[in-house]
Design a protein around this motif. Structure first.
Motif, mmCIF file in Angstrom:
data_model
loop_
_atom_site.group_PDB
_atom_site.id
_atom_site.type_symbol
_atom_site.label_atom_id
_atom_site.label_comp_id
_atom_site.label_asym_id
_atom_site.label_seq_id
_atom_site.Cartn_x
_atom_site.Cartn_y
_atom_site.Cartn_z
ATOM 1 N N LEU A 31 -9.125 8.729 0.923
ATOM 2 C CA LEU A 31 -8.635 10.055 1.305
ATOM 3 C C LEU A 31 -7.112 10.122 1.157
ATOM 4 C CD1 LEU A 31 -10.806 10.236 4.538
ATOM 5 C CD2 LEU A 31 -11.231 11.503 2.425
ATOM 6 N N PRO A 32 -6.628 10.182 -0.082
ATOM 7 C CA PRO A 32 -5.180 10.121 -0.287
ATOM 8 C C PRO A 32 -4.428 11.360 0.179
ATOM 9 C CG PRO A 32 -6.274 10.572 -2.346
ATOM 10 C CD PRO A 32 -7.363 10.295 -1.339
ATOM 11 N N ARG A 33 -5.122 12.452 0.423
ATOM 12 C CA ARG A 33 -4.452 13.696 0.815
ATOM 13 C C ARG A 33 -4.621 14.007 2.302
ATOM 14 N NH1 ARG A 33 -6.542 16.386 -4.492
ATOM 15 N NH2 ARG A 33 -4.793 15.920 -5.856
ATOM 16 N N ILE A 34 -4.976 12.998 3.073
ATOM 17 C CA ILE A 34 -5.168 13.200 4.508
ATOM 18 C C ILE A 34 -4.188 12.330 5.285
ATOM 19 C CG2 ILE A 34 -6.734 12.800 6.447
ATOM 20 C CD1 ILE A 34 -9.008 13.691 4.778
ATOM 21 N N THR A 35 -3.516 12.956 6.220
ATOM 22 C CA THR A 35 -2.680 12.236 7.166
ATOM 23 C C THR A 35 -3.462 12.150 8.469
ATOM 24 O OG1 THR A 35 -0.682 13.121 6.165
ATOM 25 C CG2 THR A 35 -0.490 12.242 8.397
ATOM 26 N N THR A 36 -3.592 10.967 9.008
ATOM 27 C CA THR A 36 -4.390 10.762 10.216
ATOM 28 C C THR A 36 -3.504 10.317 11.373
ATOM 29 O OG1 THR A 36 -6.249 10.060 8.837
ATOM 30 C CG2 THR A 36 -6.361 9.517 11.168
ATOM 31 N N VAL A 37 -3.764 10.923 12.529
ATOM 32 C CA VAL A 37 -3.083 10.526 13.763
ATOM 33 C C VAL A 37 -4.169 10.239 14.792
ATOM 34 C CG1 VAL A 37 -1.534 11.238 15.618
ATOM 35 C CG2 VAL A 37 -1.094 11.999 13.266
ATOM 36 N N VAL A 38 -4.092 9.067 15.414
ATOM 37 C CA VAL A 38 -5.036 8.713 16.470
ATOM 38 C C VAL A 38 -4.253 8.574 17.766
ATOM 39 C CG1 VAL A 38 -6.728 7.042 17.293
ATOM 40 C CG2 VAL A 38 -6.556 7.536 14.836
ATOM 41 N N HIS A 76 2.900 1.136 -8.629
ATOM 42 C CA HIS A 76 2.456 2.272 -9.446
ATOM 43 C C HIS A 76 1.349 3.042 -8.734
ATOM 44 C CE1 HIS A 76 4.602 -0.023 -12.465
ATOM 45 N NE2 HIS A 76 4.627 1.071 -13.207
ATOM 46 N N THR A 77 0.464 2.322 -8.084
ATOM 47 C CA THR A 77 -0.618 2.961 -7.347
ATOM 48 C C THR A 77 -0.064 3.843 -6.234
ATOM 49 O OG1 THR A 77 -2.029 1.066 -7.805
ATOM 50 C CG2 THR A 77 -2.729 2.538 -6.047
ATOM 51 N N HIS A 78 0.895 3.326 -5.499
ATOM 52 C CA HIS A 78 1.499 4.098 -4.413
ATOM 53 C C HIS A 78 2.270 5.304 -4.960
ATOM 54 C CE1 HIS A 78 0.436 1.558 -1.022
ATOM 55 N NE2 HIS A 78 0.561 0.553 -1.862
ATOM 56 N N LEU A 79 2.908 5.135 -6.086
ATOM 57 C CA LEU A 79 3.617 6.243 -6.717
ATOM 58 C C LEU A 79 2.631 7.351 -7.103
ATOM 59 C CD1 LEU A 79 6.251 7.439 -7.870
ATOM 60 C CD2 LEU A 79 5.697 6.277 -10.011
ATOM 61 N N LEU A 80 1.511 6.970 -7.694
ATOM 62 C CA LEU A 80 0.501 7.961 -8.066
ATOM 63 C C LEU A 80 -0.099 8.649 -6.843
ATOM 64 C CD1 LEU A 80 -1.331 6.129 -10.985
ATOM 65 C CD2 LEU A 80 0.122 8.159 -11.137
ATOM 66 N N MET A 81 -0.325 7.896 -5.786
ATOM 67 C CA MET A 81 -0.847 8.503 -4.557
ATOM 68 C C MET A 81 0.158 9.488 -3.973
ATOM 69 S SD MET A 81 -2.884 5.251 -2.854
ATOM 70 C CE MET A 81 -2.520 5.775 -1.238
ATOM 71 N N ALA A 82 1.431 9.149 -4.001
ATOM 72 C CA ALA A 82 2.464 10.055 -3.501
ATOM 73 C C ALA A 82 2.523 11.316 -4.349
ATOM 74 C CB ALA A 82 3.821 9.353 -3.493
ATOM 75 N N TYR A 83 2.387 11.162 -5.650
ATOM 76 C CA TYR A 83 2.365 12.324 -6.546
ATOM 77 C C TYR A 83 1.160 13.212 -6.242
ATOM 78 C CZ TYR A 83 2.135 15.152 -10.733
ATOM 79 O OH TYR A 83 2.055 16.218 -11.601
ATOM 80 N N MET A 84 -0.016 12.618 -6.089
ATOM 81 C CA MET A 84 -1.221 13.393 -5.756
ATOM 82 C C MET A 84 -1.044 14.123 -4.431
ATOM 83 S SD MET A 84 -4.226 10.695 -6.849
ATOM 84 C CE MET A 84 -5.417 11.463 -5.805
ATOM 85 N N PHE A 85 -0.465 13.449 -3.457
ATOM 86 C CA PHE A 85 -0.254 14.034 -2.140
ATOM 87 C C PHE A 85 0.668 15.248 -2.238
ATOM 88 C CE2 PHE A 85 1.606 14.326 2.107
ATOM 89 C CZ PHE A 85 0.480 14.196 2.908
ATOM 90 N N SER A 86 1.698 15.149 -3.067
ATOM 91 C CA SER A 86 2.669 16.240 -3.181
ATOM 92 C C SER A 86 2.126 17.431 -3.966
ATOM 93 C CB SER A 86 3.957 15.734 -3.832
ATOM 94 O OG SER A 86 3.756 15.485 -5.211
ATOM 95 N N ARG A 87 1.125 17.223 -4.807
ATOM 96 C CA ARG A 87 0.635 18.280 -5.690
ATOM 97 C C ARG A 87 -0.604 19.005 -5.181
ATOM 98 N NH1 ARG A 87 4.376 20.083 -8.303
ATOM 99 N NH2 ARG A 87 4.375 19.580 -10.462
ATOM 100 N N GLY A 88 -1.362 18.398 -4.320
ATOM 101 C CA GLY A 88 -2.624 19.012 -3.918
ATOM 102 C C GLY A 88 -2.590 19.524 -2.501
ATOM 103 N N ASN A 89 -3.705 20.088 -2.100
ATOM 104 C CA ASN A 89 -3.851 20.515 -0.714
ATOM 105 C C ASN A 89 -3.932 19.285 0.168
ATOM 106 O OD1 ASN A 89 -3.952 23.190 -1.474
ATOM 107 N ND2 ASN A 89 -6.156 23.149 -1.759
#
Length: 104
Positions: A43-50, A3-16
């Protein structure tokens, strides 16, 4: 947990969303500090690449096209913070990186 991952995915899809690309040498103190700063804050809305120069950078460059343009500046670990297909000026100072991340 799912459920936590589902909510994070929803937040990611809806925000900047933002992308953070950090390029440097794996044993460099600054790159480790930049990564640590990212790990300290949720930082659920950040994709990080190193990309580690000389190690995985070529593979990442061939896989994620826009990352190929991000390079180290003056042999220093360099961070790029991008939003809406546009990146800010490259950051080589750890404190400046921290200030910018905290504003996201």
């Amino acid at each position: 947990m799912s459920h936590t991952h589902l909510l994070m995915a929803y937040m990611f899809s809806r925000g900047n969303t933002s992308e953070v690309v950090i390029v440097g040498k794996k044993d460099n103190r600054e790159i480790k500090q930049m990564i640590d700063i990212l790990h300290r804050k949720f930082l659920p809305r950040i994709t990080t690449v190193v990309g580690y120069e000389g190690e995985n950078k070529k593979l990442i460059d061939s896989t994620i096209e826009f990352v190929a343009q991000q390079k180290m500046i003056d042999e220093k670990s360099t961070a790029y913070i991008c939003q809406n297909f546009s990146c800010q000026q490259p950051i080589t100072d750890v404190e400046e990186f921290k200030e910018n991340i905290m504003r996201i």
